[in-house]
Design an enzyme around this catalytic site. Structure first.
Site: not given
Length: 163
Positions: A9, A12, A14-16, A127
């Site tokens: 993401c 690095n 939150c999402r990933s 996001d």
């Protein structure tokens, strides 16, 4: 031979890392932890060395996922050792394909939600960073849904490899 997957993401945090934790759990549940390596990175280095966002950690822990994480930036040299690079949105997909040293490397980059048949045409994982906690919960739901199809795809790739 180990199959390597990296989730990417922006920062690095939150999402990933969320996708990394969820997919690592799915790999372990499938008994494939000795054949599949899972990690994550960001397209940028703004948060390198930092832990995951506290909201990410909280949501992961509440759903019994590992939340141990340190942010890092994706490096083009990694393509040679990775089998699959999973982008969390279309912006990451484009950035990663531009970074790819070869056409073969560019073909390794896929959108996470492309593994979720229920996602339809909206393949971005939004996001959650600038929003509220509910965005992190929604992110987790999307990641969990796509992880089922991703695991099936990885299993298919592993069938042709030696254990």
């Amino acid at each position: 031979m180990t199959y390597r997957v990296c989730f990417v993401c922006t920062g690095n945090i939150c999402r990933s890392p969320m996708a990394e934790s969820v997919f690592r759990a799915r790999v372990a549940e499938a008994g494939l932890e000795d054949r599949v390596e899972v990690d994550s990175a960001g397209t940028g280095g703004w948060h390198e060395g930092e832990p995951a966002d506290p909201r990410t950690v909280s949501v992961l822990e509440e759903h019994a996922y590992d939340s141990d994480h340190v942010a890092r930036q994706f490096q083009p040299s990694w393509f040679s050792r990775l089998d699959l690079v999973i982008a969390l949105d279309a912006g990451h997909l484009k950035a990663l394909r531009r970074l790819a040293p070869t056409d073969e490397d560019a073909r390794k980059v896929r959108l996470l939600r492309s593994y979720d048949p229920a996602a339809g045409d909206d393949l971005d994982v939004p996001d959650p960073y600038y929003g509220h906690r509910v965005g992190f919960e929604e992110c987790l739901e999307m990641v969990e849904a796509a992880s089922v199809g991703l695991l099936a795809a990885v299993r298919e790739q592993l069938e042709g490899r030696a254990a």
